[in-house]
Design a protein around this motif. Structure first.
Motif, PDB file in Angstrom:
ATOM      1  N   ARG A 133      71.037  -3.034 -80.772  1.00  0.00           N
ATOM      2  CA  ARG A 133      70.259  -2.015 -79.757  1.00  0.00           C
ATOM      3  C   ARG A 133      69.066  -2.400 -79.753  1.00  0.00           C
ATOM      4  O   ARG A 133      68.273  -2.663 -80.590  1.00  0.00           O
ATOM      5  N   GLY A 134      68.348  -2.403 -78.421  1.00  0.00           N
ATOM      6  CA  GLY A 134      66.815  -2.414 -78.546  1.00  0.00           C
ATOM      7  C   GLY A 134      66.279  -1.194 -77.762  1.00  0.00           C
ATOM      8  O   GLY A 134      66.953  -0.320 -77.291  1.00  0.00           O
ATOM      9  N   LEU A 135      64.832  -1.255 -77.833  1.00  0.00           N
ATOM     10  CA  LEU A 135      64.353  -0.322 -77.110  1.00  0.00           C
ATOM     11  C   LEU A 135      63.041  -0.886 -76.384  1.00  0.00           C
ATOM     12  O   LEU A 135      61.995  -1.631 -76.765  1.00  0.00           O
ATOM     13  N   VAL A 136      62.958  -0.342 -75.020  1.00  0.00           N
ATOM     14  CA  VAL A 136      61.885  -0.783 -74.133  1.00  0.00           C
ATOM     15  C   VAL A 136      60.941   0.366 -74.340  1.00  0.00           C
ATOM     16  O   VAL A 136      61.177   1.575 -74.344  1.00  0.00           O
ATOM     17  N   ASN A 137      59.636   0.230 -74.470  1.00  0.00           N
ATOM     18  CA  ASN A 137      58.548   1.108 -74.462  1.00  0.00           C
ATOM     19  C   ASN A 137      57.646   0.735 -73.360  1.00  0.00           C
ATOM     20  O   ASN A 137      57.030  -0.337 -73.362  1.00  0.00           O
ATOM     21  N   VAL A 138      57.243   1.824 -72.499  1.00  0.00           N
ATOM     22  CA  VAL A 138      56.264   1.321 -71.456  1.00  0.00           C
ATOM     23  C   VAL A 138      55.181   2.749 -71.702  1.00  0.00           C
ATOM     24  O   VAL A 138      55.550   3.672 -71.924  1.00  0.00           O
ATOM     25  N   SER A 139      53.794   2.321 -71.717  1.00  0.00           N
ATOM     26  CA  SER A 139      52.878   3.381 -71.436  1.00  0.00           C
ATOM     27  C   SER A 139      52.091   3.058 -70.553  1.00  0.00           C
ATOM     28  O   SER A 139      51.692   1.765 -70.306  1.00  0.00           O
ATOM     29  N   VAL A 140      51.268   4.019 -70.006  1.00  0.00           N
ATOM     30  CA  VAL A 140      50.335   3.807 -68.804  1.00  0.00           C
ATOM     31  C   VAL A 140      48.919   4.241 -69.111  1.00  0.00           C
ATOM     32  O   VAL A 140      49.026   5.553 -69.869  1.00  0.00           O
ATOM     33  N   ARG A 141      47.853   3.831 -69.124  1.00  0.00           N
ATOM     34  CA  ARG A 141      46.424   4.096 -69.429  1.00  0.00           C
ATOM     35  C   ARG A 141      45.633   4.041 -68.275  1.00  0.00           C
ATOM     36  O   ARG A 141      45.580   2.882 -67.696  1.00  0.00           O
ATOM     37  N   GLU A 142      44.851   5.023 -68.092  1.00  0.00           N
ATOM     38  CA  GLU A 142      43.730   4.721 -67.025  1.00  0.00           C
ATOM     39  C   GLU A 142      42.364   4.591 -67.747  1.00  0.00           C
ATOM     40  O   GLU A 142      41.947   5.173 -68.671  1.00  0.00           O
ATOM     41  N   ARG A 143      41.746   3.307 -67.305  1.00  0.00           N
ATOM     42  CA  ARG A 143      40.406   3.271 -67.827  1.00  0.00           C
ATOM     43  C   ARG A 143      39.345   4.161 -67.086  1.00  0.00           C
ATOM     44  O   ARG A 143      39.301   4.313 -65.908  1.00  0.00           O
ATOM     45  N   GLN A 144      38.562   4.540 -68.197  1.00  0.00           N
ATOM     46  CA  GLN A 144      37.431   5.514 -67.602  1.00  0.00           C
ATOM     47  C   GLN A 144      36.174   4.923 -67.591  1.00  0.00           C
ATOM     48  O   GLN A 144      36.022   3.698 -68.091  1.00  0.00           O
ATOM     49  N   GLU A 145      35.269   5.761 -67.085  1.00  0.00           N
ATOM     50  CA  GLU A 145      33.819   4.860 -66.900  1.00  0.00           C
ATOM     51  C   GLU A 145      33.310   4.402 -68.089  1.00  0.00           C
ATOM     52  O   GLU A 145      32.434   3.483 -68.333  1.00  0.00           O
ATOM     53  N   ASP A 146      33.450   5.301 -69.130  1.00  0.00           N
ATOM     54  CA  ASP A 146      32.922   4.791 -70.393  1.00  0.00           C
ATOM     55  C   ASP A 146      33.578   3.967 -71.256  1.00  0.00           C
ATOM     56  O   ASP A 146      33.195   3.325 -72.271  1.00  0.00           O
ATOM     57  N   GLY A 147      34.398   3.431 -70.712  1.00  0.00           N
ATOM     58  CA  GLY A 147      35.340   2.235 -71.392  1.00  0.00           C
ATOM     59  C   GLY A 147      36.489   2.671 -71.952  1.00  0.00           C
ATOM     60  O   GLY A 147      37.290   1.621 -72.205  1.00  0.00           O
ATOM     61  N   SER A 148      36.627   3.928 -72.404  1.00  0.00           N
ATOM     62  CA  SER A 148      37.904   4.462 -72.957  1.00  0.00           C
ATOM     63  C   SER A 148      38.804   4.557 -72.026  1.00  0.00           C
ATOM     64  O   SER A 148      38.707   4.224 -70.943  1.00  0.00           O
ATOM     65  N   THR A 149      40.179   4.852 -72.544  1.00  0.00           N
ATOM     66  CA  THR A 149      41.324   5.127 -71.560  1.00  0.00           C
ATOM     67  C   THR A 149      42.163   6.200 -71.851  1.00  0.00           C
ATOM     68  O   THR A 149      41.908   6.840 -72.960  1.00  0.00           O
ATOM     69  N   TYR A 207      54.483   7.948 -74.178  1.00  0.00           N
ATOM     70  CA  TYR A 207      55.391   6.909 -74.222  1.00  0.00           C
ATOM     71  C   TYR A 207      56.511   7.262 -73.173  1.00  0.00           C
ATOM     72  O   TYR A 207      57.293   8.069 -73.176  1.00  0.00           O
ATOM     73  N   HIS A 208      57.112   5.862 -72.753  1.00  0.00           N
ATOM     74  CA  HIS A 208      58.361   5.964 -71.880  1.00  0.00           C
ATOM     75  C   HIS A 208      59.497   5.053 -72.438  1.00  0.00           C
ATOM     76  O   HIS A 208      59.140   3.954 -72.580  1.00  0.00           O
ATOM     77  N   LEU A 209      60.466   5.699 -72.975  1.00  0.00           N
ATOM     78  CA  LEU A 209      61.296   4.926 -73.983  1.00  0.00           C
ATOM     79  C   LEU A 209      62.745   4.861 -73.370  1.00  0.00           C
ATOM     80  O   LEU A 209      63.304   5.767 -72.718  1.00  0.00           O
ATOM     81  N   ALA A 210      63.296   3.591 -73.240  1.00  0.00           N
ATOM     82  CA  ALA A 210      64.748   3.419 -72.754  1.00  0.00           C
ATOM     83  C   ALA A 210      65.585   2.578 -73.909  1.00  0.00           C
ATOM     84  O   ALA A 210      65.072   1.461 -74.168  1.00  0.00           O
ATOM     85  N   PRO A 211      66.743   2.952 -74.215  1.00  0.00           N
ATOM     86  CA  PRO A 211      67.378   2.060 -75.167  1.00  0.00           C
ATOM     87  C   PRO A 211      68.401   1.189 -74.322  1.00  0.00           C
ATOM     88  O   PRO A 211      68.371   1.427 -73.025  1.00  0.00           O
ATOM     89  N   PHE A 212      68.478  -0.108 -74.876  1.00  0.00           N
ATOM     90  CA  PHE A 212      69.515  -1.178 -74.162  1.00  0.00           C
ATOM     91  C   PHE A 212      70.251  -1.831 -75.257  1.00  0.00           C
ATOM     92  O   PHE A 212      70.010  -1.722 -76.293  1.00  0.00           O
ATOM     93  N   THR A 213      71.287  -2.376 -74.621  1.00  0.00           N
ATOM     94  CA  THR A 213      72.141  -3.290 -75.348  1.00  0.00           C
ATOM     95  C   THR A 213      71.564  -4.602 -75.693  1.00  0.00           C
ATOM     96  O   THR A 213      71.455  -5.452 -74.449  1.00  0.00           O
ATOM     97  N   MET A 214      71.308  -5.366 -76.713  1.00  0.00           N
ATOM     98  CA  MET A 214      70.844  -6.724 -76.752  1.00  0.00           C
ATOM     99  C   MET A 214      72.072  -7.670 -76.994  1.00  0.00           C
ATOM    100  O   MET A 214      73.183  -7.168 -77.182  1.00  0.00           O
TER     101      MET A 214
END
Length: 149
Positions: A60-76, A109-116
């Motif tokens: 079993r595997g796990l897909v991990n997706v995260s989205v970050r928005e860059r801010q003016e000060d360089g942080s996210t 985090y956005h996580l989804a399991p899958f079969t390897m």
């Protein structure tokens, strides 16, 4: 409560360490970064898997997706997103991915399991909507897995 925070921090650490091991995979779209990784679920500790209702298994595997928005000060900053997708192997048979969102402190985090499949390149085709006023962004990648027996 403290135990839950410690387990959540362990999940964050595990997922970030795994993503770093895969050479920081992400796509930049305007002011957004879409980070993604796929790992064998056996890399998770039993405590992290149990706390997040994830199955640990050699195939079993796990897909991990995260989205970050860059801010003016360089942080996210983390962005809530909608993620859909599918994974397929050499046979072309597609397995839909069912993502769920995990909020952990300053991370989402956005996580989804899958079969390897053993020693097979797997194609991930994701659709990430981080702005409800924009079309979803396609994120596609191929990764090969080896099942540790």
């Amino acid at each position: 409560m403290l135990r839950r925070l410690m387990i959540g921090a362990a999940l964050v650490g595990t997922l970030f360490a795994t993503a770093a091991a895969h050479a920081e995979q992400f796509v930049s779209v305007g002011d957004y970064e879409i980070h993604y990784s796929a790992v064998n679920s056996s890399f998770l500790t039993p405590e992290v898997a149990q706390a997040n209702n994830l199955q640990r298994s050699a195939n079993r595997g796990l897909v991990n997706v995260s989205v970050r928005e860059r801010q003016e000060d360089g942080s996210t900053r983390p962005v809530n997103a909608s993620v859909q997708g599918q994974v397929s192997g050499l046979t072309g048979v597609q397995e839909p991915l069912s993502f769920r969102t995990v909020h952990d402190g300053d991370a989402t985090y956005h996580l989804a399991p899958f079969t390897m499949r053993e020693d097979e390149s797997m194609r991930f085709e994701l659709s990430v909507r981080y702005d409800r006023n924009a079309a979803p962004e396609p994120v596609n990648f191929i990764q090969r897995f080896y099942i540790d027996r």
